[in-house]
Design a protein around this motif. Structure first.
Motif, mmCIF file in Angstrom:
data_model
loop_
_atom_site.group_PDB
_atom_site.id
_atom_site.type_symbol
_atom_site.label_atom_id
_atom_site.label_comp_id
_atom_site.label_asym_id
_atom_site.label_seq_id
_atom_site.Cartn_x
_atom_site.Cartn_y
_atom_site.Cartn_z
ATOM 1 N N SER A 19 18.269 32.236 29.060
ATOM 2 C CA SER A 19 18.046 33.589 29.578
ATOM 3 C C SER A 19 17.358 33.545 30.927
ATOM 4 N N THR A 20 16.398 32.648 31.062
ATOM 5 C CA THR A 20 15.682 32.536 32.331
ATOM 6 C C THR A 20 16.659 32.223 33.456
ATOM 7 N N LEU A 21 17.564 31.294 33.183
ATOM 8 C CA LEU A 21 18.550 30.918 34.196
ATOM 9 C C LEU A 21 19.391 32.143 34.575
ATOM 10 N N LEU A 22 19.801 32.865 33.530
ATOM 11 C CA LEU A 22 20.643 34.031 33.774
ATOM 12 C C LEU A 22 19.909 35.053 34.638
ATOM 13 N N ARG A 23 18.651 35.269 34.287
ATOM 14 C CA ARG A 23 17.881 36.299 34.987
ATOM 15 C C ARG A 23 17.537 35.896 36.408
ATOM 16 N N CYS A 24 17.651 34.575 36.696
ATOM 17 C CA CYS A 24 17.425 34.126 38.067
ATOM 18 C C CYS A 24 18.519 34.650 38.990
ATOM 19 N N ILE A 25 19.718 34.807 38.408
ATOM 20 C CA ILE A 25 20.865 35.063 39.267
ATOM 21 C C ILE A 25 20.797 36.446 39.911
ATOM 22 N N ASN A 26 20.203 37.430 39.205
ATOM 23 C CA ASN A 26 20.015 38.699 39.926
ATOM 24 C C ASN A 26 18.533 38.988 40.156
ATOM 25 N N ARG A 27 17.759 37.944 40.126
ATOM 26 C CA ARG A 27 16.320 38.022 40.430
ATOM 27 C C ARG A 27 15.596 39.035 39.547
ATOM 28 N N MET A 28 16.013 39.174 38.298
ATOM 29 C CA MET A 28 15.262 40.024 37.386
ATOM 30 C C MET A 28 13.905 39.410 37.070
ATOM 31 N N ASN A 29 13.824 38.074 37.299
ATOM 32 C CA ASN A 29 12.533 37.429 37.022
ATOM 33 C C ASN A 29 11.451 37.861 37.994
ATOM 34 N N ASP A 30 11.830 38.529 39.083
ATOM 35 C CA ASP A 30 10.812 39.017 40.013
ATOM 36 C C ASP A 30 9.855 39.975 39.319
ATOM 37 N N ARG A 31 10.346 40.616 38.235
ATOM 38 C CA ARG A 31 9.501 41.571 37.527
ATOM 39 C C ARG A 31 8.337 40.914 36.829
ATOM 40 N N VAL A 32 8.496 39.590 36.552
ATOM 41 C CA VAL A 32 7.427 38.886 35.839
ATOM 42 C C VAL A 32 6.455 38.316 36.871
ATOM 43 N N ALA A 33 5.177 38.672 36.713
ATOM 44 C CA ALA A 33 4.201 38.199 37.689
ATOM 45 C C ALA A 33 4.096 36.681 37.622
ATOM 46 N N GLY A 34 4.102 36.035 38.781
ATOM 47 C CA GLY A 34 3.896 34.586 38.835
ATOM 48 C C GLY A 34 5.172 33.781 38.675
ATOM 49 N N ALA A 35 6.277 34.459 38.386
ATOM 50 C CA ALA A 35 7.522 33.726 38.211
ATOM 51 C C ALA A 35 8.160 33.476 39.569
ATOM 52 N N ARG A 36 8.595 32.222 39.787
ATOM 53 C CA ARG A 36 9.225 31.961 41.090
ATOM 54 C C ARG A 36 10.111 30.740 41.000
ATOM 55 N N VAL A 37 11.035 30.683 41.927
ATOM 56 C CA VAL A 37 11.862 29.482 42.052
ATOM 57 C C VAL A 37 11.078 28.516 42.916
ATOM 58 N N SER A 38 10.729 27.363 42.340
ATOM 59 C CA SER A 38 9.849 26.483 43.091
ATOM 60 C C SER A 38 10.619 25.469 43.942
ATOM 61 N N LYS A 39 11.858 25.217 43.592
ATOM 62 C CA LYS A 39 12.615 24.240 44.377
ATOM 63 C C LYS A 39 14.094 24.601 44.292
ATOM 64 N N GLY A 40 14.793 24.365 45.364
ATOM 65 C CA GLY A 40 16.224 24.580 45.325
ATOM 66 C C GLY A 40 16.607 26.010 45.642
ATOM 67 N N GLU A 41 17.895 26.306 45.519
ATOM 68 C CA GLU A 41 18.346 27.643 45.882
ATOM 69 C C GLU A 41 19.468 28.105 44.967
ATOM 70 N N ILE A 42 19.606 29.433 44.919
ATOM 71 C CA ILE A 42 20.698 30.030 44.165
ATOM 72 C C ILE A 42 21.605 30.709 45.172
ATOM 73 N N LEU A 43 22.866 30.279 45.188
ATOM 74 C CA LEU A 43 23.796 30.873 46.132
ATOM 75 C C LEU A 43 24.728 31.809 45.384
ATOM 76 N N VAL A 44 24.775 33.041 45.827
ATOM 77 C CA VAL A 44 25.777 33.959 45.301
ATOM 78 C C VAL A 44 26.609 34.382 46.499
ATOM 79 N N LYS A 45 27.910 34.248 46.392
ATOM 80 C CA LYS A 45 28.818 34.505 47.511
ATOM 81 C C LYS A 45 28.359 33.746 48.735
ATOM 82 N N GLY A 46 27.867 32.531 48.521
ATOM 83 C CA GLY A 46 27.491 31.683 49.638
ATOM 84 C C GLY A 46 26.176 32.052 50.299
ATOM 85 N N LYS A 47 25.427 32.968 49.724
ATOM 86 C CA LYS A 47 24.176 33.392 50.355
ATOM 87 C C LYS A 47 23.026 33.056 49.413
#
Lengths: 243, 616, 389
Positions: free
Chosen positions: A35-63
């Motif tokens: 679920s965490t992985l899934l929620r990363c894709i539309n950045r729903m995890n931003d709602r959780v305080a302290g949650a962040r992508v610490s390394k790497g990137e998620i590309l959607v449509k090349g962005k």
């Protein structure tokens, strides 16, 4: 990509290419980070305080979606999401589906009417509900509510549709309907689905990723993964030796 | 532990544990006795509610019959007939004469305006010079009243003279006076010392000039002033005829009251008593017709042309008003003819008089009226003002605290708002008298705000002031209920909305607030209950004028003083004798308040129940 | 740009609107906070001087320890102004002789506020005792005994409605019920008695208690009853069900269970909420206006004039008189702080001399009530941390 909640790492070294207009299933034991992985894709995890992508990137449509110039509302408009538990708003059916359009500033009545009809049809609800569009959404059955949520998500014509165990709270018949729906949706949308149920993954998905303890163990076309898993861990999970 | 273990453990436990048959009274066991005791205690709330109703009714129930009897005497003594004629006529007179007087004043001002301006300017300047030399003046006065020897007086006198001439030289003089006059005036001003008891020659001259011009102007506007006088005199004959009737009617009423208070007094035979008044009815009607024709004459006598625009406008108003009044006069005539003095006043009439009567008049030498409308209007208007202020504030605060505020902000916003609940109402009332009243009044005198309706305001204590304070009292109730409702909206709604790309604000206003709406409404209603039942603030701050506010000046009505249902009880109950009609009327007001509070509570509960119903 | 970034934000104006709206909401909240703080600061600023004096130790307690009286303002010919009490006014006037320029008197504004403080304390004592007893018993029934049914629904409805009744209506009720109707034991029933039950040795006469502390206290008790019931019930509900089940499983009766394993754990919470009830009772004015309060009284409640005892009176007579004194405290009208403020605000002119008494009383009153409320809130948070089941 690495992801953590505060100091606690939730996902490590995930590398995953999701195919365009295909259904990708994420499977794995509870707490593996699907679920965490899934929620990363539309950045729903931003709602959780302290949650962040610490390394790497998620590309959607090349962005990279964490770039500073990414507008969150635009991202979420194009990456829709359906939740584990159906959660229609306490409004009418029509208003539920129209909600996404309204928040994106669509005011044209006919455009909204069309979009409502199109998305309800795609969600296989139109025939059932066309006569009571203005009934309260909370009066629908569980399966209908979940399909309504799907209709709501596709009303804004997203490119990607994320589904977080959409059938876990439903009875088998409703589940079957949703699964049919998912297969149909794959024609127009790129679908990523999290599921607990391996049969479901087999039934609906074209590709399957197996996650364990926050790591991607195996990613392959579904048939290949289920019939001939490369990794030992996958094999034992599929056999049910652990869960 | 050791002493216990050393004791010989021998007594068998069995018999101790077998309970003996418990105590019982009239066959009721102790357990059920305890139970009954507590259930009796629980019913206290019900009992109190019933008792409140009972005691209010005991003292209030007699009201209708007392009031009916009083109105009956009022009718049968003929007082009603007098009022039927006189009151509308007086009201009409007030309207038309005040318009005419204002018109005349405007007209006169066109001719005498300059002279008046010059005189007023001089008066103001004299006052200013005296104020500028006030310290020296006071010092001299101290010496004078001490009856000190004359030589000690010279010094302070001299100082005062110097200060006065300094002030006279430095003061700016407006351009209404010519330069020659200015010089003369400065010289005269310098002599403004306590020894100079005469009016300044300049002032006397200007005064005379003004008087001369005024007389001339009046002569020139003779037609208008004649019309004003005619209008003022129009009802004189009618009033004159009414005077003996008044006296007679009041006499009848006194006889009736005496009879009520003791059986020894002779019974009053109303038809006989009423006869002189009925006989006079014809005369009265003639006088009334006479009044109507006088009004017509006055209208005909109104001058067609005016010098000032304001006067023209006012006269146009009068021209519109007078025919209306003629129609009204005909209406009065009909009512007087229809009036039946022997028709007994019904209970229903008394009840109507209480619920819809426009007058609350007590301790009057003529007749007491207990009409609740002025009080109800005051209460409702103040509550509306309070709700209009409190609702947006408390909802904004609740939305902000529950959706946007950081944890640290919450830590002080919430306790501070909840603290308002602990401020006693009397303290807020005091703030209204001591601080807010003057604050609002001085703000209303800012020229910048003159466009607002009702500004600048005259009364320090008014409905708006009370409404502001009551709003503050209602905020905590509304805030905590609204915040609870917002917090209880499921998280999944917000998640779903945000997943669709809605911004935080869109989520809040399109999903969360609508979902919490019934809770918010319940909060607003409970706030209303709190506001309408509040006593001390309105008693101190609302201005306590018992009259239906004049809605003529639009929104400015909120700056008028008013009285309220709660305030009238608190103010008057201490001063009336027990069991009198007035006392009963106050208890009736209490019953009305009680019913209002029950209704408001019931509505709030209905909303709150909608919130509780499980959503599935 | 948009080619490389499919998610570019399209409009700044929406974002600006968002920020503006957020600030508007914040402004609303902070406005309420600001007004509250401003009122408190204003009262403190104007009221604190009543408790201060220019010399060491800077705190002047006379405002709290003197009875209210008339304030005399004496101005001499030098324009010096002295504010003083009636007795001292005489001596000062004599000293000044014909130096005296003017003298003004302002009723109620002189002296201190001891009388009102004592009166309020007595009223609170009576009302809280009554309300606590009734309220806790009612709460025990609601939480421990009651089964779902018509009766319970009616009780709950009554409590809700009772909470909404305007305080002035409670005043009317208290006047009708306690001042004019409540029963007393007396040998000589008054004429106004509603009815009299002869008991042989004396009569039970329903003639009312007159305006006194008892009437006012009982009236206030019903004003705060809903608060106490609701809070007590919450405290009882908060005791875990397991405690009751364990006790019942050991064979205790229901009452024993309540007495030994429920009440002891609920007591701290109940007492906390009682403090809130005290604050509420102390702050109400309308209910005591006709039932207990006096605008002015120059004695404390226990300084009642009793016939002096003969010199040879025995111990018993002395004892009887002191008992009479003690009980007499409850059967007399008193000054109460909120009513005193009402008198000061409504019945005397607003000027620089009356201001100190007005703001001083308001300040003391606000501090008393607010500190009670604050204590209650603090204790509640503290207890919640301590008792976590």
């Amino acid at each position: 990509m690495d992801f953590c909640y505060g100091s606690k790492a939730a996902l490590q070294g995930i590398h995953l290419d999701v195919e365009y207009h295909r259904v990708t299933a994420l499977i794995g034991p509870s707490g593996c980070g699907k679920s965490t992985l899934l929620r990363c894709i539309n950045r729903m995890n931003d709602r959780v305080a302290g949650a962040r992508v610490s390394k790497g990137e998620i590309l959607v449509k090349g962005k990279n979606i964490h770039d500073a110039d990414v507008d969150l509302t635009q991202l979420r408009k194009q990456v829709g999401m359906v939740f584990q538990k159906s959660n229609p708003f306490p409004k009418t059916i029509y208003e539920n589906v129209a909600y996404g359009l309204r928040v994106h500033g669509v005011k044209d009545k006919t455009a909204i009417d069309e979009a409502v009809e199109r998305s309800l049809t795609q969600a296989a609800l139109w025939d059932e509900l066309k006569d009571r569009l203005h009934a309260h959404a909370l009066g629908l059955s569980g399966g209908q509510q979940q399909r309504l949520c799907i209709a709501r998500a596709i009303a804004t014509m997203p490119d990607v549709l994320l589904m977080d165990e959409p059938c876990s709270a439903l009875d088998p018949i409703a589940t079957l309907k949703i699964e049919e729906l998912i297969t149909q949706l794959a024609r127009d949308y790129t679908v990523v689905i999290v599921t607990h149920n391996m049969q479901q993954a087999v039934r609906v998905s074209d590709f399957t990723a197996f996650l364990h303890l926050g790591k991607l163990v195996e990613f392959a076309p579904t048939e290949e993964l289920f019939t001939n898993p490369r990794e030992k861990l996958t094999d034992s999970y599929l056999r049910g030796t652990f869960s | 532990m050791s002493p216990v273990s050393q004791q010989p453990a021998s007594r068998p436990l069995g018999p101790l544990l077998l309970r003996k048959k418990g105590f019982s009274l009239f066959g009721i066991t102790r357990a059920s006795l305890v139970r009954r005791f507590f259930s009796a205690m629980a019913s206290v709330a019900i009992i109190v509610l019933v008792l409140i109703m009972v005691f209010l009714l005991r003292d209030g129930a007699g009201f209708l019959s007392t009031y009916r009897a009083s109105l009956d005497v009022y009718r049968k003594s003929g007082m009603e007939l007098c009022d039927l004629l006189e009151q509308p006529v007086r009201e009409m007179q007030d309207k038309s004469t005040s318009l005419l007087r204002r018109a005349l004043a405007h007209e006169l001002a066109t001719l005498t305006g300059e002279a008046k301006q010059r005189r007023d300017a001089v008066v103001v300047l004299i006052g200013k010079v005296q104020a500028m030399s006030a310290p020296e003046r006071a010092a001299l006065e101290v010496v004078l009243t001490a009856s000190a020897p004359p030589e000690t007086l010279a010094d302070p006198r001299d100082q005062l003279r110097q200060a006065t001439s300094r002030a006279a030289m430095s003061i700016p003089i407006p351009s209404v006076l010519s330069s020659r006059e200015v010089e003369q005036f400065r010289r005269e001003l310098a002599t403004l010392t306590p020894e100079n008891t005469e009016l300044l020659p300049m002032l006397t001259a200007l005064e005379a000039e003004f008087a001369r011009q005024d007389t001339a102007a009046r002569a020139q506007f003779a037609p208008l002033s004649a019309a004003v006088a005619a209008c003022e005199q129009a009802p004189a004959a009618l009033y004159e005829t009414l005077v003996p009737l008044h006296k007679h009617a009041r006499n009848t009423k006194e006889l009736a009251q005496k009879r009520l208070s003791s059986r020894d007094q002779p019974e009053v035979h109303f038809p006989d008593q009423l006869k002189p008044i009925l006989d006079a009815r014809e005369t009265l009607l003639t006088r009334l017709d006479d009044y109507g024709s006088r009004l017509k004459q006055a209208q005909a006598a109104l001058p067609a042309e005016t010098r000032s625009e304001e006067a023209a406008e006012l006269l146009a108003q009068v021209r519109e008003l007078l025919p209306e009044q003629a129609v009204q006069t005909a209406g009065i005539r009909e009512k007087v003819l229809e009036w039946d003095g022997m028709h007994t006043v019904s209970m229903f009439h008394a009840a109507l008089g209480f619920c819809f009567g426009p007058h609350w008049i007590t301790n009057s030498p003529w007749q007491d009226f207990y009409g609740v409308v002025p009080l109800l209007t005051g209460s409702v208007l103040i509550s509306v003002i309070a709700l209009l202020i409190a609702t947006p504030l408390s909802i904004a605060a609740a939305v902000y605290t529950s959706q946007f505020a950081s944890d640290r902000e919450k830590e002080y916003i919430k306790p501070v708002i909840e603290f308002i609940q602990a401020i006693p109402s009397i303290v807020l009332g005091f703030i209204g008298i001591a601080l807010l009243g003057d604050l609002i009044k001085s703000v209303s005198h800012w020229p910048l705000l003159a466009w607002l309706p009702g500004f600048p305001i005259e009364e320090r204590l008014n409905m708006f002031n009370a409404g502001c304070l009551l709003a503050l009292m209602a905020v905590p109730t509304m805030f905590s209920l609204a915040e609870d409702a917002l917090n209880s909206v499921p998280q999944s709604y917000a998640a779903a909305s945000e997943a669709l790309g809605a911004t935080k604000l869109q989520t809040v206003f399109r999903v969360i607030v609508p979902a919490a709406l019934s809770g918010i409404l319940a909060g607003i209603l409970l706030g209303l209950g709190r506001v309408i039942g509040e006593t001390m603030v309105v008693l101190l701050v609302a201005g306590n004028r018992i009259a239906i506010p004049d809605f003529g000046d639009g929104l400015g009505v909120v700056f008028q003083p008013a009285h309220t249902l709660t305030g009238i009880i608190a103010q008057e109950l201490g001063e009336v004798s027990r069991g009198s009609g007035h006392w009963q009327a106050l208890f009736m007001v209490g019953i009305l308040l009680f019913i209002i509070s029950l209704v408001v509570n019931w509505c709030a509960r209905a909303f709150a129940r909608r919130l509780e119903t499980p959503k599935s | 740009m948009s080619a490389s970034n499919p998610f570019s934000g399209d409009n700044d104006s929406a974002r600006r609107r968002e920020t503006a709206m957020r600030w508007l909401l914040r402004l609303g909240s902070y406005f309420v906070v600001f007004v509250t703080v401003a009122i408190f600061a204003h009262i403190s600023h104007k009221g604190l001087p009543a408790l201060l004096k220019p010399e060491f130790p800077y705190i002047d307690t006379s405002f709290l320890t003197e009875l209210p009286g008339t304030l005399h303002v004496i101005e001499d010919k030098q324009g010096r102004v002295t504010q003083t009490s009636p007795q001292e006014a005489e001596t000062i006037k004599k000293q000044l002789g014909n130096e005296l320029r003017s003298e003004k008197t302002i009723s109620y504004a002189g002296g201190g506020i001891l009388g009102p403080i004592v009166g309020t304390a007595l009223l609170v004592l009576v009302s809280v005792t009554v309300a606590l007893f009734l309220g806790v018993c009612c709460a025990i029934y609601l939480s421990e005994y009651a089964k779902k049914g018509k009766f319970i629904e009616m009780v709950r409805l009554a409590i809700l409605n009772l909470a909404g009744v305007p305080s002035v209506v409670f005043g009317l009720f208290g006047l009708g019920a306690f001042v004019l109707t409540a029963p007393v034991l007396t040998d000589l029933p008054a004429d106004r008695a509603v009815f009299v039950i002869p008991l042989g040795f004396t009569n039970l006469s329903f003639q009312g208690w007159d305006t006194c502390v008892l009437s006012g206290g009982f009236t206030l008790a019903f004003v705060i009853l809903p608060v106490i019931i609701t809070a007590s019930e919450q405290c009882l509900q908060a005791v875990p069900q397991g405690f009751r089940e364990t006790s019942m499983a050991l064979g205790a009766t229901r009452w024993q269970t309540i007495w030994r394993s429920v009440l002891p754990f609920a007591t701290p919470g109940i007492l906390t909420s009682t403090i809130l009830g005290i604050a509420r009772a102390a702050g109400e004015t309308a209910p005591i206006m006709f039932t207990a309060a006096l605008a002015f009284k120059d004695k404390l409640p226990w300084q009642k004039d009793l016939p002096p005892l003969p010199a040879d009176a025995g111990m018993f007579a002395h004892w009887e008189q002191s008992v009479q004194r003690c009980l007499g405290v409850f059967t007399e009208s008193v000054q109460a702080l909120p009513y005193h403020i009402y008198t000061l605000a409504a019945k005397i002119p607003q000027n620089e001399y009356s201001e100190q008494a007005q703001y001083g009383s308001v300040f003391v009153f606000l501090i008393l009530v607010a500190s009670l409320a604050a204590t209650s809130i603090w204790l509640r948070i503290h207890l919640r941390k301590k008792y976590k089941w």
